[in-house]
Design a protein around this motif. Sequence first.
Motif, short mmCIF file in Angstrom:
data_model
loop_
_atom_site.label_atom_id
_atom_site.label_comp_id
_atom_site.label_asym_id
_atom_site.label_seq_id
_atom_site.Cartn_x
_atom_site.Cartn_y
_atom_site.Cartn_z
N THR A 259 0.81 -1.22 0.00
CA THR A 259 0.00 0.00 0.00
C THR A 259 0.84 1.27 0.00
OG1 THR A 259 -0.14 -0.01 2.43
CG2 THR A 259 -1.89 -1.16 1.22
N ASP A 260 2.11 1.18 0.37
CA ASP A 260 2.95 2.37 0.49
C ASP A 260 3.17 3.03 -0.88
OD1 ASP A 260 5.50 4.01 0.80
OD2 ASP A 260 5.24 3.28 2.84
N GLU A 261 2.98 4.34 -0.92
CA GLU A 261 3.09 5.09 -2.16
C GLU A 261 4.51 5.11 -2.73
OE1 GLU A 261 0.62 6.29 -3.99
OE2 GLU A 261 -0.72 5.39 -2.52
N ARG A 262 5.49 4.84 -1.91
CA ARG A 262 6.88 4.84 -2.39
C ARG A 262 7.24 3.59 -3.17
NH1 ARG A 262 9.43 5.90 3.43
NH2 ARG A 262 7.65 4.56 3.92
N ILE A 263 6.37 2.59 -3.13
CA ILE A 263 6.63 1.31 -3.80
C ILE A 263 5.94 1.29 -5.17
CG2 ILE A 263 6.39 -1.18 -3.65
CD1 ILE A 263 8.35 0.04 -1.64
N LYS A 264 6.71 1.01 -6.22
CA LYS A 264 6.17 0.98 -7.58
C LYS A 264 5.48 -0.35 -7.90
CE LYS A 264 9.12 4.21 -10.14
NZ LYS A 264 10.07 4.34 -11.27
N PHE A 265 6.06 -1.44 -7.43
CA PHE A 265 5.61 -2.76 -7.85
C PHE A 265 4.75 -3.42 -6.78
CE2 PHE A 265 9.87 -1.78 -9.47
CZ PHE A 265 9.62 -1.74 -10.83
N LYS A 266 3.64 -2.79 -6.44
CA LYS A 266 2.79 -3.26 -5.35
C LYS A 266 2.21 -4.65 -5.63
CE LYS A 266 1.36 1.30 -3.67
NZ LYS A 266 2.15 2.08 -4.62
N GLU A 267 1.72 -4.87 -6.82
CA GLU A 267 1.11 -6.16 -7.15
C GLU A 267 2.13 -7.28 -7.09
OE1 GLU A 267 -2.04 -7.00 -7.48
OE2 GLU A 267 -2.48 -4.93 -6.92
N LEU A 268 3.34 -7.00 -7.54
CA LEU A 268 4.40 -8.00 -7.49
C LEU A 268 4.76 -8.31 -6.04
CD1 LEU A 268 6.23 -9.78 -9.18
CD2 LEU A 268 7.89 -7.91 -9.24
N MET A 269 4.78 -7.28 -5.20
CA MET A 269 5.04 -7.48 -3.77
C MET A 269 3.98 -8.38 -3.16
SD MET A 269 7.74 -5.71 -2.67
CE MET A 269 8.79 -4.34 -3.18
N LYS A 270 2.73 -8.12 -3.53
CA LYS A 270 1.62 -8.89 -2.99
C LYS A 270 1.69 -10.35 -3.44
CE LYS A 270 -2.17 -6.64 -2.70
NZ LYS A 270 -3.45 -5.94 -3.00
N SER A 271 1.98 -10.56 -4.72
CA SER A 271 2.04 -11.93 -5.24
C SER A 271 3.24 -12.69 -4.68
CB SER A 271 2.09 -11.92 -6.77
OG SER A 271 3.27 -11.27 -7.22
N GLU A 272 4.30 -11.95 -4.33
CA GLU A 272 5.49 -12.59 -3.76
C GLU A 272 5.29 -12.91 -2.28
OE1 GLU A 272 9.43 -14.12 -4.33
OE2 GLU A 272 7.89 -13.41 -5.72
N GLY A 273 4.26 -12.30 -1.67
CA GLY A 273 3.99 -12.56 -0.26
C GLY A 273 4.88 -11.80 0.69
N VAL A 274 5.31 -10.59 0.28
CA VAL A 274 6.13 -9.77 1.18
C VAL A 274 5.33 -8.54 1.58
CG1 VAL A 274 8.32 -10.58 0.25
CG2 VAL A 274 7.25 -8.56 -0.76
#
Length: 348
Positions: A259-274
Amino acid sequence: MTKEMDYFKSFCKVSKAFGTTIKKTDLLNLIVNSAIESMAGKAACLFLADEHEDYFVPTAQSGLSHNYLHANPLKARKIVSALEKEGHLYFADATSDPRLEHHEAKKAEGIASILTVPVRVKDRIIGVLSLYTASQRQFISDEIEFLQALADQGGIAIENNRLRRRMQKNAMLFLELASDINSSLDIKLILSNLTSNICKTLGMKAAHIRLLDEETGLLKLVASYGLSDEFLEMGATTTTETAQRALKGETIVISDSTTDERIKFKELMKSEGVVSMIVTPILARDQVIGVMRLYSEVEREFPSDFMVMVESLAHQGGLAIQNASMYLKLQEDKKSLEEDIWSHRSWF
């Protein structure tokens, strides 16, 4: 003997135990037993939150059957929300109160009333302490305050135990890294061991280390642990805010990368489980030469001593790179000198 004397004796017993025992289980068992004895309860149980699941796990208990404790796990998020609002939870008739589930199981266990208070560590609820009675009863404010004070003692015991274990683990982590640096000049092996050891010791899901390629301006992967190839492919860029700030020497903490605005790859973070993330620079001779990232699969806070440890390990990694580089340079200089001397042997 008055209730005040009972409470005083219980606290004296718990305080003495803090000074004479190092076992967390002994202290927590003493706390639940003190609650039962001082408050004339049927049973008591101290539950701690599971970081990976929305449940409270029984950690110390007396007076409850194994089947009762493990058949119906407590949902942590719902209870924490109610405790933050109310301060404590009281159920006069646990066998019929609509806020509770599994009324028949409570009836079969012989439970009538329940009083539940939070176990806190630094204003964060990490568990609950529940007192169970065999007959319905009301609790006066002194009793509620006493049970809360016991719960606070439990929080202190848990935090002290965590700090002690973390100090031991940190010392071992530094020892292993120092051993690797002394026994090998294989930088990739040293950094690979660092990423895996830091995750296992500090309870992180994954980590990777990238070094700055001055020619291309990209961050080249040199070591990773616990991450998919797809996830690693997106990390070479230095244009993200976290990478740019780390390359300027700053350590960044992201509580929720999805959810953090500083992160570009939010969906990838979510799918990676981090979820939570630490980004810290790797320095050599006060120059940033790379970035180390650590990832947690759950949202978590990182205390100051944890952050100091992470930054120190990143710095040690930089020293390892610097030492290996200097050694290889010396080897090259030595070879050049030998070749130069050999080419002029005809002078003698």
